[in-house]
Design a protein around this motif. Sequence first.
Motif, short mmCIF file in Angstrom:
data_model
loop_
_atom_site.label_atom_id
_atom_site.label_comp_id
_atom_site.label_asym_id
_atom_site.label_seq_id
_atom_site.Cartn_x
_atom_site.Cartn_y
_atom_site.Cartn_z
N THR A 1 0.80 -1.22 0.00
CA THR A 1 0.00 0.00 0.00
C THR A 1 0.83 1.28 0.00
OG1 THR A 1 -0.12 -0.11 2.41
CG2 THR A 1 -1.92 -1.12 1.17
N GLU A 2 2.09 1.22 0.43
CA GLU A 2 2.89 2.43 0.50
C GLU A 2 3.58 2.76 -0.82
OE1 GLU A 2 2.86 4.64 2.93
OE2 GLU A 2 1.32 3.33 3.75
N ALA A 3 3.12 2.17 -1.90
CA ALA A 3 3.67 2.46 -3.22
C ALA A 3 2.67 3.31 -4.00
CB ALA A 3 3.97 1.17 -3.97
N PHE A 4 3.19 4.24 -4.77
CA PHE A 4 2.34 5.18 -5.51
C PHE A 4 2.71 5.17 -6.98
CE2 PHE A 4 2.88 6.67 -1.19
CZ PHE A 4 1.60 6.98 -0.79
N ALA A 5 1.71 5.35 -7.82
CA ALA A 5 1.94 5.53 -9.25
C ALA A 5 2.24 7.00 -9.50
CB ALA A 5 0.71 5.10 -10.05
N TRP A 6 3.32 7.26 -10.21
CA TRP A 6 3.79 8.63 -10.47
C TRP A 6 2.66 9.52 -10.98
CZ3 TRP A 6 8.58 11.27 -10.40
CH2 TRP A 6 8.61 12.46 -11.15
N GLU A 7 2.03 9.10 -12.04
CA GLU A 7 1.04 9.93 -12.71
C GLU A 7 -0.13 10.26 -11.79
OE1 GLU A 7 -0.56 10.12 -17.26
OE2 GLU A 7 -0.85 8.23 -16.19
N THR A 8 -0.61 9.25 -11.07
CA THR A 8 -1.75 9.45 -10.16
C THR A 8 -1.38 10.37 -9.01
OG1 THR A 8 -2.55 7.23 -10.70
CG2 THR A 8 -3.43 8.27 -8.72
N LEU A 9 -0.22 10.15 -8.43
CA LEU A 9 0.22 10.96 -7.29
C LEU A 9 0.37 12.42 -7.66
CD1 LEU A 9 1.21 11.01 -4.33
CD2 LEU A 9 3.53 10.60 -5.22
N LEU A 10 1.00 12.70 -8.79
CA LEU A 10 1.23 14.09 -9.18
C LEU A 10 -0.05 14.79 -9.58
CD1 LEU A 10 4.20 13.20 -9.06
CD2 LEU A 10 4.62 14.59 -11.07
N ARG A 11 -0.97 14.04 -10.16
CA ARG A 11 -2.24 14.64 -10.60
C ARG A 11 -3.02 15.20 -9.41
NH1 ARG A 11 -5.04 10.33 -12.42
NH2 ARG A 11 -3.75 10.18 -14.29
N GLN A 12 -2.80 14.65 -8.23
CA GLN A 12 -3.54 15.06 -7.04
C GLN A 12 -2.95 16.28 -6.35
OE1 GLN A 12 -3.16 11.46 -4.76
NE2 GLN A 12 -4.77 10.37 -5.88
N GLN A 13 -1.81 16.76 -6.85
CA GLN A 13 -1.10 17.83 -6.16
C GLN A 13 -1.27 19.18 -6.85
OE1 GLN A 13 0.09 16.76 -3.33
NE2 GLN A 13 -0.38 14.64 -3.97
N SER A 14 -1.02 20.24 -6.09
CA SER A 14 -1.05 21.60 -6.63
C SER A 14 0.21 21.87 -7.44
CB SER A 14 -1.14 22.61 -5.48
OG SER A 14 -0.90 23.92 -5.93
N ALA A 15 0.07 22.76 -8.43
CA ALA A 15 1.23 23.17 -9.23
C ALA A 15 1.85 24.46 -8.71
CB ALA A 15 0.81 23.34 -10.69
N ASP A 16 1.36 24.95 -7.56
CA ASP A 16 1.94 26.14 -6.95
C ASP A 16 3.19 25.76 -6.15
OD1 ASP A 16 -0.11 27.77 -7.94
OD2 ASP A 16 -1.39 27.31 -6.20
N PRO A 17 4.18 26.65 -6.09
CA PRO A 17 5.39 26.33 -5.34
C PRO A 17 5.08 26.18 -3.85
CG PRO A 17 5.72 28.24 -6.78
CD PRO A 17 4.26 27.95 -6.77
N PRO A 18 5.66 25.16 -3.20
CA PRO A 18 5.49 25.06 -1.75
C PRO A 18 6.21 26.21 -1.05
CG PRO A 18 7.13 23.48 -2.52
CD PRO A 18 6.53 24.11 -3.74
N GLU A 19 5.77 26.53 0.15
CA GLU A 19 6.34 27.66 0.88
C GLU A 19 7.62 27.24 1.59
OE1 GLU A 19 3.38 29.35 3.38
OE2 GLU A 19 2.03 29.86 1.72
N ILE A 20 8.60 26.88 0.80
CA ILE A 20 9.90 26.45 1.32
C ILE A 20 10.97 27.16 0.49
CG2 ILE A 20 11.47 24.49 1.68
CD1 ILE A 20 8.97 22.71 1.81
#
Length: 340
Positions: free
Chosen positions: A213-232
């Motif tokens: 369960t701790e494995a992720f598919a690249w495409e699926t994982l990135l699709r769920q994220q924001s394209a804004d820069p993180p505050e780091i």
Amino acid sequence: RFNHTVSPYRVFDAVSLPLDDIKAIKNGVEGATVNDVALTIVGGAMRRYLEAHSELPQESLVAMAPINVRSRDEKGTGGNITYRNLLEQTMRFANALVALGLDKGSRVMLLLPNMPQLIISYHGTLVAGGVVVMSNLQAAEEEIIHQAQQTEAAVLVTISPAAALAAVVSEQSTIQHIIFADETDYQSWIRRLWISLSGEKPSVEAARRVIGTEAFAWETLLRQQSADPPEIEPDVRDLALIQYTSGTTGKPKGVMLSHRNLLANTLQIRAWLSDAQDGAETFLSVTPIAHVFGSTTAMNVPLAQGASMVLLPRFDVNEVLAAIKKYGPSYFPGVPAMYV
């Protein structure tokens, strides 16, 4: 004066020590030789001299991408991904790491061939304030396990055919999450359908079943994220990369490089290519980016120039000649054996 951090890596900062003191230091550091210590003393003195008398980069390596997007948008890497898309994917990967709970300074091991995901995960890790641990798919299994253990890597990014290797590495190290990239992630739907129907390569889903369960598919994982820069905001002195040596003269060692180190190397090579025109060049990037020479000349320098990159996952003479004929690259970084 002598200081060192208590970690798997030794960081020396010393100058003007007599030989007896050098021997004492050598005896107190496991595996060190007198030459090792003497060289680090010289290196420390040289670094301080350069900091005092030269203009060193004052920005982190991650500052390059937004500049290229603004000034050279639609220049593709390999003709398939524009700089705007590359920046978006990089930010999505950075946010994925944050969502997985990674803190600044967390280590992300990359075990990938030359492919877009290697560039994205490398720079996405830096954007997130993480540290890239660059490994090599051709390395022995026990060597990769040792690198993951020594660096205390939290995330492993690799390709789906390496699922069995990823499972072994995660079981024997601090790896908490595995992200599987696939060669079809950025290919046309026709090519993706052909590979899926032909069964040419193991699918990401099959790889995830090997891991759990701790494995992720690249495409699926990135699709769920924001394209804004993180505050780091990484500092130029922050650790950016742990690059393992080839082990030609001994056991591979993890070399610690800061953002300033990487950017300085990139700008030095960029300055050497005096005839290169920003946004107008094409690089044939077949030398392994997993090696420090490749990461500088086949990835970071082209990115700094806003150049197009022709990414080849392996060196095959016929494939290289076909790529040269098709794309007409202006630069081909490599080692002598590639040219003969």
